[in-house]
Design a protein around this motif. Sequence first.
Motif, PDB file in Angstrom:
ATOM      1  N   GLY A 165       0.809  -1.205   0.000  1.00 55.95           N
ATOM      2  CA  GLY A 165       0.000   0.000   0.000  1.00 55.95           C
ATOM      3  C   GLY A 165       0.848   1.262   0.000  1.00 55.95           C
ATOM      4  O   GLY A 165       0.521   2.248  -0.670  1.00 55.95           O
ATOM      5  N   GLY A 166       1.954   1.229   0.745  1.00 57.34           N
ATOM      6  CA  GLY A 166       2.851   2.380   0.774  1.00 57.34           C
ATOM      7  C   GLY A 166       3.504   2.636  -0.567  1.00 57.34           C
ATOM      8  O   GLY A 166       3.603   3.784  -1.024  1.00 57.34           O
ATOM      9  N   VAL A 167       3.966   1.559  -1.226  1.00 55.27           N
ATOM     10  CA  VAL A 167       4.568   1.711  -2.554  1.00 55.27           C
ATOM     11  C   VAL A 167       3.533   2.232  -3.550  1.00 55.27           C
ATOM     12  O   VAL A 167       3.823   3.124  -4.364  1.00 55.27           O
ATOM     13  CB  VAL A 167       5.150   0.359  -3.030  1.00 55.27           C
ATOM     14  N   LEU A 168       2.327   1.696  -3.472  1.00 57.17           N
ATOM     15  CA  LEU A 168       1.268   2.145  -4.377  1.00 57.17           C
ATOM     16  C   LEU A 168       0.945   3.615  -4.156  1.00 57.17           C
ATOM     17  O   LEU A 168       0.711   4.365  -5.121  1.00 57.17           O
ATOM     18  CB  LEU A 168       0.022   1.285  -4.172  1.00 57.17           C
ATOM     19  N   LEU A 169       0.942   4.055  -2.917  1.00 55.38           N
ATOM     20  CA  LEU A 169       0.669   5.463  -2.623  1.00 55.38           C
ATOM     21  C   LEU A 169       1.743   6.358  -3.238  1.00 55.38           C
ATOM     22  O   LEU A 169       1.434   7.420  -3.800  1.00 55.38           O
ATOM     23  CB  LEU A 169       0.601   5.679  -1.115  1.00 55.38           C
ATOM     24  N   ILE A 170       2.992   5.940  -3.152  1.00 55.24           N
ATOM     25  CA  ILE A 170       4.082   6.727  -3.743  1.00 55.24           C
ATOM     26  C   ILE A 170       3.878   6.870  -5.251  1.00 55.24           C
ATOM     27  O   ILE A 170       4.026   7.957  -5.823  1.00 55.24           O
ATOM     28  CB  ILE A 170       5.436   6.076  -3.433  1.00 55.24           C
ATOM     29  N   ILE A 171       3.528   5.746  -5.896  1.00 54.07           N
ATOM     30  CA  ILE A 171       3.325   5.785  -7.351  1.00 54.07           C
ATOM     31  C   ILE A 171       2.127   6.651  -7.708  1.00 54.07           C
ATOM     32  O   ILE A 171       2.208   7.530  -8.580  1.00 54.07           O
ATOM     33  CB  ILE A 171       3.134   4.356  -7.893  1.00 54.07           C
ATOM     34  N   ALA A 172       0.999   6.405  -7.037  1.00 52.09           N
ATOM     35  CA  ALA A 172      -0.224   7.126  -7.368  1.00 52.09           C
ATOM     36  C   ALA A 172      -0.101   8.614  -7.101  1.00 52.09           C
ATOM     37  O   ALA A 172      -0.709   9.436  -7.814  1.00 52.09           O
ATOM     38  CB  ALA A 172      -1.388   6.547  -6.570  1.00 52.09           C
ATOM     39  N   SER A 173       0.691   8.995  -6.108  1.00 51.95           N
ATOM     40  CA  SER A 173       0.855  10.412  -5.769  1.00 51.95           C
ATOM     41  C   SER A 173       1.602  11.180  -6.852  1.00 51.95           C
ATOM     42  O   SER A 173       1.620  12.415  -6.833  1.00 51.95           O
ATOM     43  CB  SER A 173       1.588  10.552  -4.433  1.00 51.95           C
ATOM     44  N   GLY A 174       2.205  10.464  -7.773  1.00 55.42           N
ATOM     45  CA  GLY A 174       2.901  11.122  -8.876  1.00 55.42           C
ATOM     46  C   GLY A 174       1.973  11.671  -9.945  1.00 55.42           C
ATOM     47  O   GLY A 174       2.424  12.330 -10.885  1.00 55.42           O
ATOM     48  N   LYS A 175       0.673  11.413  -9.835  1.00 57.84           N
ATOM     49  CA  LYS A 175      -0.294  11.934 -10.798  1.00 57.84           C
ATOM     50  C   LYS A 175      -0.957  13.171 -10.224  1.00 57.84           C
ATOM     51  O   LYS A 175      -1.507  13.138  -9.117  1.00 57.84           O
ATOM     52  CB  LYS A 175      -1.357  10.881 -11.099  1.00 57.84           C
ATOM     53  N   GLY A 182      -3.532  15.748  -9.026  1.00 59.07           N
ATOM     54  CA  GLY A 182      -4.927  15.631  -8.653  1.00 59.07           C
ATOM     55  C   GLY A 182      -5.275  14.374  -7.888  1.00 59.07           C
ATOM     56  O   GLY A 182      -6.424  14.209  -7.470  1.00 59.07           O
ATOM     57  N   PHE A 183      -4.314  13.492  -7.688  1.00 58.90           N
ATOM     58  CA  PHE A 183      -4.612  12.266  -6.931  1.00 58.90           C
ATOM     59  C   PHE A 183      -4.966  12.619  -5.488  1.00 58.90           C
ATOM     60  O   PHE A 183      -4.307  13.433  -4.856  1.00 58.90           O
ATOM     61  CB  PHE A 183      -3.412  11.327  -6.951  1.00 58.90           C
ATOM     62  N   ASP A 184      -5.998  11.965  -4.969  1.00 54.18           N
ATOM     63  CA  ASP A 184      -6.429  12.195  -3.593  1.00 54.18           C
ATOM     64  C   ASP A 184      -6.718  10.850  -2.939  1.00 54.18           C
ATOM     65  O   ASP A 184      -7.699  10.187  -3.282  1.00 54.18           O
ATOM     66  CB  ASP A 184      -7.670  13.079  -3.561  1.00 54.18           C
ATOM     67  N   VAL A 185      -5.872  10.444  -2.008  1.00 54.80           N
ATOM     68  CA  VAL A 185      -6.029   9.146  -1.367  1.00 54.80           C
ATOM     69  C   VAL A 185      -7.338   9.054  -0.601  1.00 54.80           C
ATOM     70  O   VAL A 185      -7.883   7.953  -0.414  1.00 54.80           O
ATOM     71  CB  VAL A 185      -4.834   8.861  -0.431  1.00 54.80           C
ATOM     72  N   ALA A 186      -7.876  10.166  -0.165  1.00 56.38           N
ATOM     73  CA  ALA A 186      -9.107  10.154   0.618  1.00 56.38           C
ATOM     74  C   ALA A 186     -10.318   9.704  -0.192  1.00 56.38           C
ATOM     75  O   ALA A 186     -11.354   9.347   0.375  1.00 56.38           O
ATOM     76  CB  ALA A 186      -9.374  11.543   1.205  1.00 56.38           C
ATOM     77  N   LEU A 187     -10.198   9.691  -1.520  1.00 56.21           N
ATOM     78  CA  LEU A 187     -11.335   9.323  -2.361  1.00 56.21           C
ATOM     79  C   LEU A 187     -11.599   7.824  -2.376  1.00 56.21           C
ATOM     80  O   LEU A 187     -12.650   7.389  -2.838  1.00 56.21           O
ATOM     81  CB  LEU A 187     -11.120   9.832  -3.794  1.00 56.21           C
ATOM     82  N   GLY A 188     -10.665   7.026  -1.898  1.00 58.73           N
ATOM     83  CA  GLY A 188     -10.943   5.594  -1.843  1.00 58.73           C
ATOM     84  C   GLY A 188      -9.718   4.719  -1.815  1.00 58.73           C
ATOM     85  O   GLY A 188      -9.554   3.901  -0.947  1.00 58.73           O
ATOM     86  N   PHE A 189      -8.823   4.840  -2.790  1.00 55.80           N
ATOM     87  CA  PHE A 189      -7.562   4.104  -2.815  1.00 55.80           C
ATOM     88  C   PHE A 189      -7.785   2.580  -2.811  1.00 55.80           C
ATOM     89  O   PHE A 189      -7.124   1.846  -2.094  1.00 55.80           O
ATOM     90  CB  PHE A 189      -6.694   4.536  -1.620  1.00 55.80           C
ATOM     91  N   ALA A 190      -8.757   2.110  -3.606  1.00 56.27           N
ATOM     92  CA  ALA A 190      -9.070   0.678  -3.742  1.00 56.27           C
ATOM     93  C   ALA A 190      -9.481   0.038  -2.423  1.00 56.27           C
ATOM     94  O   ALA A 190      -9.296  -1.162  -2.215  1.00 56.27           O
ATOM     95  CB  ALA A 190      -7.888  -0.076  -4.345  1.00 56.27           C
ATOM     96  N   THR A 191     -10.044   0.828  -1.523  1.00 59.25           N
ATOM     97  CA  THR A 191     -10.449   0.312  -0.221  1.00 59.25           C
ATOM     98  C   THR A 191     -11.781  -0.419  -0.316  1.00 59.25           C
ATOM     99  O   THR A 191     -12.514  -0.290  -1.292  1.00 59.25           O
ATOM    100  CB  THR A 191     -10.573   1.460   0.798  1.00 59.25           C
ATOM    101  N   ASN A 192     -12.076  -1.185   0.719  1.00 60.33           N
ATOM    102  CA  ASN A 192     -13.331  -1.935   0.792  1.00 60.33           C
ATOM    103  C   ASN A 192     -14.329  -1.182   1.655  1.00 60.33           C
ATOM    104  O   ASN A 192     -13.950  -0.544   2.644  1.00 60.33           O
ATOM    105  CB  ASN A 192     -13.082  -3.321   1.380  1.00 60.33           C
ATOM    106  N   GLY A 193     -15.616  -1.287   1.295  1.00 60.89           N
ATOM    107  CA  GLY A 193     -16.606  -0.575   2.076  1.00 60.89           C
ATOM    108  C   GLY A 193     -18.000  -1.114   1.869  1.00 60.89           C
ATOM    109  O   GLY A 193     -18.255  -1.956   1.005  1.00 60.89           O
ATOM    110  N   TYR A 194     -18.906  -0.625   2.689  1.00 65.54           N
ATOM    111  CA  TYR A 194     -20.316  -0.994   2.590  1.00 65.54           C
ATOM    112  C   TYR A 194     -21.148   0.274   2.763  1.00 65.54           C
ATOM    113  O   TYR A 194     -20.628   1.343   3.103  1.00 65.54           O
ATOM    114  CB  TYR A 194     -20.693  -2.031   3.646  1.00 65.54           C
ATOM    115  N   GLY A 195     -22.460   0.162   2.496  1.00 62.25           N
ATOM    116  CA  GLY A 195     -23.319   1.330   2.595  1.00 62.25           C
ATOM    117  C   GLY A 195     -22.935   2.368   1.561  1.00 62.25           C
ATOM    118  O   GLY A 195     -22.759   2.055   0.382  1.00 62.25           O
TER     119      GLY A 195
END
Length: 244
Positions: free
Chosen positions: A96-106, A108-121
């Motif tokens: 997850g840390g490596v992925l965050l480093i890569i994704a942050s290179g784009k 407008g990226f915002d980790v708070a929007l989801g980041f492939a997380t799991n959820g309900y409701g």
Amino acid sequence: MSKRLFAEFFGTFWLVLGGCGSAVLAAAIPTLGIGFLGVALAFGLTVLTMAYAVGYNSGAHFNPAVTVGCFAAGRFPARDVVPYIVVQVLGGIAAGGVLLIIASGKPGFDVALGFATNGYGEHSPGGFSLGAAAVTEFVLTAFFLIVILGVTPKRAPVGFAPLAIGMALTLIHLISIPVTNTSVNPARSTGVAVFQGGWALSQLWLFWVVPMLGGIVGGLAHRAFLELAPEPRENIEGTEERPR
């Protein structure tokens, strides 16, 4: 044991980086995006490739629910359960840390929007309720264990288990991405939730409790209803010696 733990660390790292990475980096690119079908396949391929690469060493669990399920089925020693789970979670967080480093290179990226997380409701991709999410994760994890346990005994065809397990995980994602974004793996869920940091952490309990219960039930069900007795073997006098 140390090499087995490293195998579980690297295998779980690859699963989270490959599966969640495909969702974060490649799923939604205009015209070139792989979509949820591609994400499902990516998760299956991560398990398939690493099962071939290190499965001979650690058994290729890469998932705390698989570890507890194998223990429940009598296929895994109790003393190794906690060490396996610890390194699986660490591998998921490292990925997850490596992925965050890569994704942050784009831009407008915002980790708070989801980041492939799991959820309900409101955080379910399809708006499914807590109850629907729990049933989905429980049933699919239980059947994942039944597949794993069914294709890995010594009498099973040699060399084909990773294919069956990888295809099973792909199918699981095809079913459940709209419901929960698919966990069936607490290490996978934890590896990205800790970086999202908000609602993903508050809902993470479901993606620990339910897959672990599903894994245990799947392991017990296989042991009770599907496990075959050991094959007869010939004694030194040439007559069959059957298990007592």
